[in-house]
Design a protein around this motif. Sequence first.
Motif, PDB file in Angstrom:
ATOM      1  N   LEU A 132       1.091 -11.717   4.323  1.00 54.03           N
ATOM      2  CA  LEU A 132       0.406 -10.712   4.603  1.00 54.03           C
ATOM      3  C   LEU A 132       0.800  -9.166   4.188  1.00 54.03           C
ATOM      4  CD1 LEU A 132      -1.543 -11.674   8.054  1.00 54.03           C
ATOM      5  CD2 LEU A 132      -2.572 -11.215   5.748  1.00 54.03           C
ATOM      6  N   PRO A 133       1.988  -9.019   4.367  1.00 57.76           N
ATOM      7  CA  PRO A 133       2.364  -7.639   3.963  1.00 57.76           C
ATOM      8  C   PRO A 133       2.046  -7.144   2.681  1.00 57.76           C
ATOM      9  CG  PRO A 133       3.875  -8.223   5.728  1.00 57.76           C
ATOM     10  CD  PRO A 133       2.987  -9.637   5.116  1.00 57.76           C
ATOM     11  N   LEU A 134       2.554  -8.328   1.717  1.00 55.50           N
ATOM     12  CA  LEU A 134       2.347  -8.083   0.366  1.00 55.50           C
ATOM     13  C   LEU A 134       0.954  -8.112  -0.011  1.00 55.50           C
ATOM     14  CD1 LEU A 134       5.072 -10.322  -1.211  1.00 55.50           C
ATOM     15  CD2 LEU A 134       5.037  -7.551  -1.148  1.00 55.50           C
ATOM     16  N   LEU A 135       0.189  -8.886   0.631  1.00 57.35           N
ATOM     17  CA  LEU A 135      -1.408  -8.770   0.273  1.00 57.35           C
ATOM     18  C   LEU A 135      -2.110  -7.598   0.776  1.00 57.35           C
ATOM     19  CD1 LEU A 135      -2.079 -12.649   1.240  1.00 57.35           C
ATOM     20  CD2 LEU A 135      -2.396 -11.535  -1.047  1.00 57.35           C
ATOM     21  N   ARG A 136      -1.668  -7.020   1.836  1.00 57.03           N
ATOM     22  CA  ARG A 136      -2.242  -6.001   2.238  1.00 57.03           C
ATOM     23  C   ARG A 136      -1.993  -4.585   1.541  1.00 57.03           C
ATOM     24  NH1 ARG A 136      -0.384  -7.589   8.386  1.00 57.03           N
ATOM     25  NH2 ARG A 136      -2.335  -8.185   9.214  1.00 57.03           N
ATOM     26  N   ALA A 137      -0.647  -4.690   0.742  1.00 56.38           N
ATOM     27  CA  ALA A 137      -0.184  -3.858   0.006  1.00 56.38           C
ATOM     28  C   ALA A 137      -0.895  -3.903  -1.274  1.00 56.38           C
ATOM     29  CB  ALA A 137       1.365  -3.633  -0.364  1.00 56.38           C
ATOM     30  N   GLY A 138      -1.493  -5.115  -1.481  1.00 57.69           N
ATOM     31  CA  GLY A 138      -2.293  -5.188  -2.873  1.00 57.69           C
ATOM     32  C   GLY A 138      -3.721  -4.897  -2.724  1.00 57.69           C
ATOM     33  N   GLY A 139      -4.204  -4.718  -1.666  1.00 55.78           N
ATOM     34  CA  GLY A 139      -5.895  -4.604  -1.298  1.00 55.78           C
ATOM     35  C   GLY A 139      -6.299  -3.322  -1.111  1.00 55.78           C
ATOM     36  N   THR A 140      -7.388  -2.943  -1.584  1.00 62.24           N
ATOM     37  CA  THR A 140      -7.998  -1.739  -1.574  1.00 62.24           C
ATOM     38  C   THR A 140      -9.408  -1.992  -0.972  1.00 62.24           C
ATOM     39  OG1 THR A 140      -8.812  -1.279  -3.867  1.00 62.24           O
ATOM     40  CG2 THR A 140      -6.545  -0.488  -3.324  1.00 62.24           C
ATOM     41  N   ALA A 141     -10.150  -0.933  -0.534  1.00 63.48           N
ATOM     42  CA  ALA A 141     -11.669  -1.140  -0.181  1.00 63.48           C
ATOM     43  C   ALA A 141     -12.391  -1.584  -1.329  1.00 63.48           C
ATOM     44  CB  ALA A 141     -12.310   0.364   0.509  1.00 63.48           C
ATOM     45  N   GLU A 142     -12.327  -0.774  -2.687  1.00 68.89           N
ATOM     46  CA  GLU A 142     -12.778  -1.092  -3.688  1.00 68.89           C
ATOM     47  C   GLU A 142     -12.676  -2.574  -4.419  1.00 68.89           C
ATOM     48  OE1 GLU A 142     -15.377  -0.490  -7.115  1.00 68.89           O
ATOM     49  OE2 GLU A 142     -15.531   0.311  -5.128  1.00 68.89           O
ATOM     50  N   ARG A 143     -11.234  -2.965  -4.282  1.00 69.41           N
ATOM     51  CA  ARG A 143     -10.765  -3.999  -4.980  1.00 69.41           C
ATOM     52  C   ARG A 143      -9.865  -4.740  -3.910  1.00 69.41           C
ATOM     53  NH1 ARG A 143      -9.781  -5.346 -10.529  1.00 69.41           N
ATOM     54  NH2 ARG A 143      -9.451  -7.718 -10.403  1.00 69.41           N
TER      55      ARG A 143
END
Length: 258
Positions: A132-143
Motif C-alpha cells: 500500500l505505501p508504494l501504491l499510494r505513492a504511485g496514484g493520483t486523482a487523475e491517474r
Amino acid sequence: MNIDALFSVQGRVALVTGGSSGIGRHIATGYATAGAKVYICARTETKVMAAAQAINEATGGTCIGLTADLSTLGGIDALVAQVAARENALHMLVNNAGTMADAPIDDYGEDDWDQVIDLNLKAPFFILQKFLPLLRAGGTAERPASLINIGSVGALKVGPKENYAYQASKSAIHWMAKGLAKRLGRDNITANVIAPGFFESEMTVIASDEMRKMVEAMVPRGRVGTPEDLAGAAIYLASRAGAYVTGSVIPVEGGLSI
C-alpha cells in the motif's frame, strides 16, 4: 483527446506475481511491450530469471525477475523489501500467483484446502496490504494506481472438476475487490478483477486434439484465449482509460460463463 495516451502505460511500474508462466507471463509481456517497467516474481530463481530474460528479448522492454515465496507473510515482506529498494512508487499490482487442487469431495484433504486458500486468497490480501505505501505513492486523482486480482471463470460458472477450494478462493477474490475498491478509492487506487476463461498454462493443459475441440465447442467465441486477450484487459485497467473503473470483475473468457 489523444487515444494513444488514453491507453498508455509507458513509464509505469508494475509487479506481476507468478509472472514467470501462464496468465501472469502474458500480462507481464503485455506491460513490457507497452513500455512499462515490469517486475515478476516466482519461487524458483532459475525459472523467474529465465522468464524475465525471455520477456526482455521478446519485447525490447524492461522486465526484472525476483525470487519470492508468497505462502508466508515473511516471504511477502521480503518481496516488498526487494521492490522498495528499487522503486519509490508502484503503479500496477497484479495478484496472479495461485494454485489449484481437485479431488472427489470424499477425499478432499485439509492440506489441499489450506494450500489453495492461503495462496489464492490470503496472500493477495496481504500482498496488497504490504504494498500500500508504494501504491499510494504511485496514484493520483487523475491517474490512480491499479490493483488487479486474477479471479476465474470458475467463480462465474461451475465447471466439471471438483476443485472446491479453488472455486471458493476465486469467488472470494471477486467479492473482495468490491470492498477494496470502496476503501482504496480515497487513496487513488482502483481495485478490479480479471476473470480468465480457458488459457493454456501449467494449470490448464490441453492434452489432445479431442480435448481442444471439446473446450472450443464450449466457448461462444470458438477458441481458447490468447496472450493478447489478457494483455489488452490488463493494459486497459491500468491506463487512463480505466481510471474510473473500480470494484469490477472483467470476464475474459470468450463467453464461457454464459
